[in-house]
Write an enzyme that holds these catalytic residues in place. Structure first.
Site, PDB file in Angstrom:
ATOM      1  N   SER A 232       0.857  -1.198   0.000  1.00 59.93           N
ATOM      2  CA  SER A 232       0.000   0.000   0.000  1.00 59.93           C
ATOM      3  C   SER A 232       0.887   1.239   0.000  1.00 59.93           C
ATOM      4  CB  SER A 232      -0.861   0.007   1.261  1.00 59.93           C
ATOM      5  OG  SER A 232      -1.516   1.249   1.409  1.00 59.93           O
TER       6      SER A 232
ATOM      7  N   TYR B 103      -2.947  -1.214  10.335  1.00 57.34           N
ATOM      8  CA  TYR B 103      -2.917  -1.521   8.898  1.00 57.34           C
ATOM      9  C   TYR B 103      -1.658  -0.907   8.262  1.00 57.34           C
ATOM     10  CZ  TYR B 103      -4.271  -1.393   3.964  1.00 57.34           C
ATOM     11  OH  TYR B 103      -4.297  -1.532   2.587  1.00 57.34           O
TER      12      TYR B 103
HETATM   13  N1  LIG Z   1      -8.567  -0.674  -1.964  1.00 56.40           N
HETATM   14  C1  LIG Z   1      -7.587   0.101  -1.592  1.00 56.40           C
HETATM   15  O1  LIG Z   1      -7.730   1.344  -1.516  1.00 56.40           O
HETATM   16  C2  LIG Z   1      -6.241  -0.502  -1.250  1.00 56.40           C
HETATM   17  C3  LIG Z   1      -5.151   0.370  -1.106  1.00 56.40           C
HETATM   18  C4  LIG Z   1      -3.917  -0.150  -0.782  1.00 56.40           C
HETATM   19  C5  LIG Z   1      -3.754  -1.520  -0.615  1.00 56.40           C
HETATM   20  N2  LIG Z   1      -4.823  -2.351  -0.767  1.00 56.40           N
HETATM   21  C6  LIG Z   1      -4.624  -3.783  -0.535  1.00 56.40           C
HETATM   22  O2  LIG Z   1      -5.120  -4.534  -1.595  1.00 56.40           O
HETATM   23  C7  LIG Z   1      -5.449  -5.843  -1.109  1.00 56.40           C
HETATM   24  C8  LIG Z   1      -6.826  -6.221  -1.610  1.00 56.40           C
HETATM   25  O3  LIG Z   1      -7.780  -5.354  -1.008  1.00 56.40           O
HETATM   26  P1  LIG Z   1      -9.093  -4.841  -1.774  1.00 56.40           P
HETATM   27  O4  LIG Z   1      -9.009  -3.384  -1.833  1.00 56.40           O
HETATM   28  O5  LIG Z   1      -9.307  -5.612  -2.993  1.00 56.40           O
HETATM   29  O6  LIG Z   1     -10.207  -5.137  -0.667  1.00 56.40           O
HETATM   30  P2  LIG Z   1     -11.257  -6.343  -0.540  1.00 56.40           P
HETATM   31  O7  LIG Z   1     -12.144  -6.375  -1.717  1.00 56.40           O
HETATM   32  O8  LIG Z   1     -11.844  -6.209   0.811  1.00 56.40           O
HETATM   33  O9  LIG Z   1     -10.337  -7.640  -0.625  1.00 56.40           O
HETATM   34  C9  LIG Z   1      -9.746  -8.283   0.471  1.00 56.40           C
HETATM   35  C10 LIG Z   1      -9.844  -9.784   0.247  1.00 56.40           C
HETATM   36  O10 LIG Z   1      -9.106 -10.453   1.270  1.00 56.40           O
HETATM   37  C11 LIG Z   1      -9.880 -11.570   1.701  1.00 56.40           C
HETATM   38  N3  LIG Z   1      -9.548 -11.850   3.098  1.00 56.40           N
HETATM   39  C12 LIG Z   1      -9.636 -11.010   4.146  1.00 56.40           C
HETATM   40  N4  LIG Z   1      -9.292 -11.637   5.288  1.00 56.40           N
HETATM   41  C13 LIG Z   1      -8.980 -12.918   4.945  1.00 56.40           C
HETATM   42  C14 LIG Z   1      -8.581 -14.054   5.672  1.00 56.40           C
HETATM   43  N5  LIG Z   1      -8.437 -14.040   7.006  1.00 56.40           N
HETATM   44  N6  LIG Z   1      -8.336 -15.201   4.984  1.00 56.40           N
HETATM   45  C15 LIG Z   1      -8.487 -15.254   3.650  1.00 56.40           C
HETATM   46  N7  LIG Z   1      -8.873 -14.208   2.901  1.00 56.40           N
HETATM   47  C16 LIG Z   1      -9.129 -13.054   3.547  1.00 56.40           C
HETATM   48  C17 LIG Z   1     -11.341 -11.142   1.548  1.00 56.40           C
HETATM   49  O11 LIG Z   1     -12.207 -12.256   1.346  1.00 56.40           O
HETATM   50  P3  LIG Z   1     -13.075 -12.875   2.562  1.00 56.40           P
HETATM   51  O12 LIG Z   1     -13.624 -11.715   3.324  1.00 56.40           O
HETATM   52  O13 LIG Z   1     -14.125 -13.689   1.871  1.00 56.40           O
HETATM   53  O14 LIG Z   1     -12.125 -13.692   3.348  1.00 56.40           O
HETATM   54  C18 LIG Z   1     -11.288 -10.283   0.275  1.00 56.40           C
HETATM   55  O15 LIG Z   1     -11.536 -11.061  -0.866  1.00 56.40           O
HETATM   56  C19 LIG Z   1      -5.331  -5.794   0.413  1.00 56.40           C
HETATM   57  O16 LIG Z   1      -4.110  -6.351   0.829  1.00 56.40           O
HETATM   58  C20 LIG Z   1      -5.349  -4.310   0.687  1.00 56.40           C
HETATM   59  O17 LIG Z   1      -4.685  -4.002   1.883  1.00 56.40           O
HETATM   60  C21 LIG Z   1      -6.061  -1.875  -1.087  1.00 56.40           C
END
Ligand SMILES: NC(=O)c1ccc[n+]([C@@H]2O[C@H](COP(=O)([O-])OP(=O)(O)OC[C@H]3O[C@@H](n4cnc5c(N)ncnc54)[C@H](OP(=O)(O)O)[C@@H]3O)[C@@H](O)[C@H]2O)c1
Length: 247
Positions: free
Chosen positions: A142, A155
């Site tokens: 991130s 985080y």
């Molecule tokens: N969106 C942003 O602005 C942003 C910015 C910087 C970095 N990121 C990073 O990008 C990555 C993806 O995030 P996203 O934005 O796509 O959000 P998201 O749609 O909430 O995706 C997170 C995924 O992780 C899975 N997950 C969470 N806890 C888990 C666990 N204990 N075991 C297995 N799977 C788990 C969730 O599925 P389940 O709930 O079904 O388990 C979900 O599919 C993350 O690492 C996030 O920190 C996102």
């Protein structure tokens, strides 16, 4: 990185950035496995990509990670790409700790999911990846790894730690066939942290296509928009960025 003919695991691949990463690899001729806690979410992804493989897992638990890795390698012995994408984000007021020490389990959940899981999965899967050609580990960190947003302090800390670990892993594996790569998202329009919290973010498809195309062209660490600037910040810019981010 070679983007074709791989067997790829995308953790958290049922939604958001992970789902877009899974689609990219799926459409480019790879065998793709996604995992997450919610079966129905994984099944929805499979309806769109019929040859997609799905596995449920809770990566916040060390024993579950061990069982998951064993099943993964048994079902998909050709696995050569691990994408550590799953993550959670929680808003926290650390000043509440001035009054009470409650809430450690909730802190731990965030640390285990965002920090322990990617390190542990690398540890569990490295022996298998080491035997493959064109192996890769891709960590999704991130912009907050570089400039913490103090409203999500744990985080931000986990992402800084995974960025650091990625640098060390890449350095130590430099004489192997395993590429160690990093995707550094800015705010992206997904449901991270809850529905509606990231609608101000960039489009998830445009972001994912851009960063994966750059990895395909041989770059090791890639951001997009604001995070591309932040990852290259010097000390003064980091201080200014911190003030701007945190008011
Ligand atoms: N969106 C942003 O602005 C942003 C910015 C910087 C970095 N990121 C990073 O990008 C990555 C993806 O995030 P996203 O934005 O796509 O959000 P998201 O749609 O909430 O995706 C997170 C995924 O992780 C899975 N997950 C969470 N806890 C888990 C666990 N204990 N075991 C297995 N799977 C788990 C969730 O599925 P389940 O709930 O079904 O388990 C979900 O599919 C993350 O690492 C996030 O920190 C996102």
């Amino acid at each position: 990185m070679n983007m074709k003919n791989n067997t790829v695991l995308v953790t958290g691949g049922g939604t958001g950035i992970g789902l877009e990463i899974a689609k990219y690899f799926y459409e480019n001729g790879n065998e793709v496995i996604i995992c997450g806690r919610r079966l129905e979410v994984l099944e929805d992804a499979q309806k769109v990509m019929p040859n997609l493989h799905i596995l449920t897992c809770d990566l916040s638990n060390a024993n579950a990670r061990k069982a998951f890795s064993a099943k993964l390698l048994s079902n998909f012995p050709n696995l050569n790409v691990l994408i550590n994408n799953a993550g959670i984000q929680r808003f926290r007021n650390l000043r509440e700790n001035l009054l009470t020490e409650n809430g450690w389990a909730d802190y731990q959940d965030e640390i285990q999911t965002n920090l322990e899981a990617p390190i542990h999965l690398s540890n569990l899967l490295l022996p298998a990846l080491h035997k493959k050609k064109n192996a890769a580990i891709i960590n999704v960190t991130s912009a907050l790894a570089f400039v913490p947003y103090t409203a999500v302090p744990v985080y931000s800390a986990t992402k800084a730690a995974i960025h650091s670990f990625t640098l060390s892993l890449r350095h130590q594996l430099k004489d192997t066939d395993i590429a160690v790569l990093e995707i550094i998202p800015p705010a992206v329009n997904t449901d991270l942290g809850g529905k509606g919290l990231h609608t101000y973010g960039v489009d998830v498809t445009e972001f994912t296509t851009s960063v994966l195309n750059r990895l395909a062209n041989g770059e090791e660490e890639v951001g997009y928009g604001g995070s591309e600037e932040i990852r290259l910040f010097g000390k003064t810019q980091l201080s200014e960025g911190f003030k701007k981010m945190n008011g």
